[in-house]
Design an enzyme around this catalytic site. Structure first.
Site, PDB file in Angstrom:
ATOM      1  CB  ALA A  82      -0.955  -0.013   1.182  1.00  0.00           C
ATOM      2  NE  ARG A 123      12.415   6.148  -0.365  1.00  0.00           N
ATOM      3  CZ  ARG A 123      12.888   5.247   0.509  1.00  0.00           C
ATOM      4  NH1 ARG A 123      14.189   5.169   0.719  1.00  0.00           N
ATOM      5  NH2 ARG A 123      12.081   4.439   1.145  1.00  0.00           N
ATOM      6  CE  LYS A 170       8.432   0.330  -2.759  1.00  0.00           C
ATOM      7  NZ  LYS A 170       9.354   0.752  -1.678  1.00  0.00           N
ATOM      8  N   GLY A 177       1.574   3.050   8.201  1.00  0.00           N
ATOM      9  CA  GLY A 177       2.762   2.275   8.538  1.00  0.00           C
ATOM     10  C   GLY A 177       2.579   0.796   8.253  1.00  0.00           C
ATOM     11  NE  ARG A 179       5.545  -7.154 -33.723  1.00  0.00           N
ATOM     12  CZ  ARG A 179       4.659  -6.554 -34.528  1.00  0.00           C
ATOM     13  NH1 ARG A 179       4.945  -6.414 -35.816  1.00  0.00           N
ATOM     14  NH2 ARG A 179       3.521  -6.121 -34.059  1.00  0.00           N
ATOM     15  CE  LYS A 191       0.655  -9.624 -36.237  1.00  0.00           C
ATOM     16  NZ  LYS A 191      -0.490  -8.762 -36.555  1.00  0.00           N
ATOM     17  CE1 TYR A 241      -4.713  -2.191 -39.230  1.00  0.00           C
ATOM     18  CE2 TYR A 241      -2.956  -0.623 -39.680  1.00  0.00           C
ATOM     19  CZ  TYR A 241      -4.126  -0.955 -39.033  1.00  0.00           C
ATOM     20  OH  TYR A 241      -4.725  -0.045 -38.193  1.00  0.00           O
TER      21      TYR A 241
HETATM   22  C1  UD1 Z   1      10.816  -1.469   6.311  1.00  0.00           C
HETATM   23  C2  UD1 Z   1      11.098  -1.819   7.790  1.00  0.00           C
HETATM   24  C3  UD1 Z   1      12.593  -1.835   8.026  1.00  0.00           C
HETATM   25  C4  UD1 Z   1      13.247  -2.815   7.068  1.00  0.00           C
HETATM   26  C5  UD1 Z   1      12.877  -2.501   5.623  1.00  0.00           C
HETATM   27  C6  UD1 Z   1      13.350  -3.601   4.706  1.00  0.00           C
HETATM   28  C7  UD1 Z   1       9.188  -0.860   8.927  1.00  0.00           C
HETATM   29  C8  UD1 Z   1       8.692   0.186   9.829  1.00  0.00           C
HETATM   30  N1  UD1 Z   1      10.488  -0.825   8.626  1.00  0.00           N
HETATM   31  O1  UD1 Z   1      11.300  -0.159   6.113  1.00  0.00           O
HETATM   32  O2  UD1 Z   1      12.882  -2.224   9.362  1.00  0.00           O
HETATM   33  O3  UD1 Z   1      14.660  -2.775   7.241  1.00  0.00           O
HETATM   34  O4  UD1 Z   1      11.451  -2.417   5.467  1.00  0.00           O
HETATM   35  O5  UD1 Z   1      13.198  -3.243   3.362  1.00  0.00           O
HETATM   36  O6  UD1 Z   1       8.433  -1.711   8.529  1.00  0.00           O
HETATM   37  N2  UD1 Z   1       3.603  -0.261   3.244  1.00  0.00           N
HETATM   38  C9  UD1 Z   1       2.231  -0.347   3.333  1.00  0.00           C
HETATM   39  N3  UD1 Z   1       1.563   0.559   4.092  1.00  0.00           N
HETATM   40  C10 UD1 Z   1       2.176   1.536   4.794  1.00  0.00           C
HETATM   41  C11 UD1 Z   1       3.592   1.637   4.693  1.00  0.00           C
HETATM   42  C12 UD1 Z   1       4.271   0.712   3.903  1.00  0.00           C
HETATM   43  O7  UD1 Z   1       1.612  -1.233   2.726  1.00  0.00           O
HETATM   44  O8  UD1 Z   1       1.488   2.303   5.477  1.00  0.00           O
HETATM   45  C13 UD1 Z   1       4.319  -1.245   2.415  1.00  0.00           C
HETATM   46  C14 UD1 Z   1       5.116  -0.647   1.273  1.00  0.00           C
HETATM   47  O9  UD1 Z   1       4.321  -0.630   0.089  1.00  0.00           O
HETATM   48  C15 UD1 Z   1       6.309  -1.588   1.148  1.00  0.00           C
HETATM   49  C16 UD1 Z   1       6.472  -2.179   2.529  1.00  0.00           C
HETATM   50  O10 UD1 Z   1       5.274  -1.908   3.220  1.00  0.00           O
HETATM   51  O11 UD1 Z   1       6.085  -2.632   0.230  1.00  0.00           O
HETATM   52  C17 UD1 Z   1       7.648  -1.583   3.260  1.00  0.00           C
HETATM   53  O12 UD1 Z   1       7.451  -0.199   3.370  1.00  0.00           O
HETATM   54  P1  UD1 Z   1       8.651   0.816   3.216  1.00  0.00           P
HETATM   55  O13 UD1 Z   1       8.129   2.182   3.424  1.00  0.00           O
HETATM   56  O14 UD1 Z   1       9.413   0.553   1.999  1.00  0.00           O
HETATM   57  O15 UD1 Z   1       9.492   0.410   4.520  1.00  0.00           O
HETATM   58  P2  UD1 Z   1      10.999   0.732   4.779  1.00  0.00           P
HETATM   59  O16 UD1 Z   1      11.130   2.139   5.181  1.00  0.00           O
HETATM   60  O17 UD1 Z   1      11.810   0.253   3.650  1.00  0.00           O
HETATM   61 CA    CA Z   2      11.409  -0.530   1.592  1.00  0.00          CA
END
Ligand code: UD1
Ligand code: CA
Length: 450
Positions: A10, A15, A22, A78, A315, A333, A369
């Site tokens: 989610a 970035r 992503k 989170g 193709r 193709k 075509y």
């Molecule tokens: C997270 C871990 C970190 C770990 C790293 C590994 C946490 C708080 N930290 O950090 O310890 O080293 O992954 O790559 O988990 N996502 C959601 N909903 C949210 C936030 C994130 O679904 O509200 C999903 C993102 O789409 C992603 C995954 O969770 O696929 C990880 O989120 P991301 O923000 O990339 O976490 P990191 O900061 O990399």
């Molecule tokens: Ca990550």
């Protein structure tokens, strides 16, 4: 023991600077999310739930197409909150659960299976690794007995904690899914990012006397992917993994580092692949075929002993049967080229069948075509199509036909006929020499005058 999986997808992935979520960015032709789903399936996980944000219809459509279920995280509060969102689907699940970040394109089944097995033994388990650059990963603090003490997010870590090399991979397992959801619902967000951190589930578990085990994974397998540069890096690692797999299976490659493969490329033993060949998705090549340099294949089948390229393009829908030759600058193709047929140079064959043993001369084009619709060209077995023939579809050239070079064929041609469509050749004897003499004389006259 039954096993479920939750994939966190989610997050915005800001970035990446992309309108595409992503986890839908592709590695080796498959969205990253697809790699995570495949790894879970390989680890014996029977139900997979993908957690996406409300606006991410594309993620849900893709998840469904791969047999996964969907849960929605209303607000991106989170990773802990994201995992808890899967309770709507898995709340009653009776078995173990593995939670995985959605942004791990290199994830593999053994790493997940090991984590689940450890959780099934100890109650809860996290995957850790030592990246080359620990960067902003969460740091894994180990207790005196080798169990997890806690995971500290980089932003919350002290200078001392940031020196720890062991990092949280983003893969977590619980022996009991219901317990996991109970623990996840008790997370607090009193931290630097005001988020509910999934890594802190271990702290809740510990209060109930469950100490988390740690399994250590290889750094490449669990690499996270947050930017375009990391996506390119993941692609590089994935290509190396795929090349190694095909080489181990008996595929010959002169310069494997220049060959690009897709996640689903099927190459049988004793296929030979030259330098700079690109395999898009959906390609199967049978034993003994030779794919020469600079060829590009996508959704195509190549039979035993076929020769493709150099510089050939197959193709979607190209079916090349055994012992066929497709040479340089030939594009195929949605066409079946039957056994032993040859199109060796500079040709386009689209929406067609080329019968067994037929010979397609250089410069032959199927004109398939009309600006609105595509039409079919049928070329019979053993037909000989002269160079620079235009076949205006729909048209049938029956078995054994000879088509004279330079013909434009607009009507069906009957079996074993010769067909020629071009102006009668005209010869004017001595014309060229007369012409040259006249020109030379005129030039000499002009030179004298000036
Ligand atoms: C997270 C871990 C970190 C770990 C790293 C590994 C946490 C708080 N930290 O950090 O310890 O080293 O992954 O790559 O988990 N996502 C959601 N909903 C949210 C936030 C994130 O679904 O509200 C999903 C993102 O789409 C992603 C995954 O969770 O696929 C990880 O989120 P991301 O923000 O990339 O976490 P990191 O900061 O990399
Ligand atoms: Ca990550």
């Amino acid at each position: 023991m039954k096993r479920a999986g939750i994939i966190l997808a989610a997050g915005m992935g800001t970035r990446m600077k992309s309108a595409t979520p992503k986890v839908l960015h592709k590695v080796a032709g498959l969205p990253i999310l697809g790699h995570v789903i495949n790894a879970m399936t390989g680890a014996g996980i029977s139900r997979i739930v993908v957690v996406s944000a409300p606006a991410m219809d594309g993620v849900r459509t893709f998840a469904t197409s791969m047999g996964a279920e969907n849960a929605i995280q209303e607000k991106q509060l989170g990773t802990g909150n994201a995992a808890a969102s899967a309770r709507t689907v898995l709340g009653d699940f009776d078995g173990a659960v593995l939670v995985n970040n959605g942004d791990m394109p290199m994830a593999q089944s053994p790493m997940m299976a090991e984590s689940l097995a450890s959780a099934e033994k100890h109650g809860y388990s996290v995957v850790a690794f030592e990246p080359e650059d620990a960067a902003a990963y969460g740091r894994v603090l180990v207790d005196a007995d080798g169990f997890l003490d806690r995971i500290v997010e980089f932003k919350d870590a002290t200078e001392q904690q940031r020196k720890v090399r062991l990092c949280c991979a983003g893969t977590y397992s619980a022996a009991n899914a219901r317990k996991f959801f109970e623990w996840a619902s008790q997370l607090k967000n009193n931290n630097a990012q005001k988020e509910y951190y999934l890594p802190e589930v271990t702290l809740v578990a510990k209060k109930e006397g469950v100490r988390s085990s740690i399994t250590v994974a290889d750094a490449i397998t669990v690499m996270g992917m947050n930017s375009r540069a990391e996506l390119a890096d993941a692609e590089r690692h994935m290509q190396n993994r795929l090349r190694d797999k095909h080489l181990a299976n008996g595929v010959g490659m002169l310069a494997p580092e220049t060959v690009f493969l897709s996640h689903d490329t099927v190459l049988e033993a004793d296929v030979q692949v030259g330098p700079f060949v690109v395999f898009g998705p959906g390609v199967t090549v049978r034993s003994g075929a030779d794919i020469k340099a600079f060829s590009h294949l996508e959704q195509a089948e190549v039979g035993r002993g076929a020769l493709i390229g150099p510089y050939a393009r197959l193709r979607p829908g190209a079916v090349i049967e055994d012992d066929v030759h497709i040479g340089n600058f030939v594009e195929v193709k949605k066409a079946r080229i039957e056994k032993g047929a040859k199109a060796n140079h500079l040709t386009y064959i689209g929406d067609a069948r080329v019968g067994a043993g037929a010979n397609i001369g250089a410069g032959t084009i199927t004109c398939n075509y009309d600006g609105f619709d595509k039409h079919f060209t049928d070329i019979g077995a053993g037909a000989f199509i002269g160079s620079n023939t235009a076949l205006v579809a729909p048209v049938t050239v029956a078995d054994g036909v000879y088509v004279g070079a330079g013909s434009t064929i607009t009507r069906n041609v009957e079996k074993d006929a010769l067909v020629v469509e071009r102006a009668e050749q005209k010869q004017v004897s001595g014309w060229a020499e007369n012409f040259r003499q006249k020109k030379r004389a005129a030039k000499a006259e002009k030179a004298k005058g000036s």
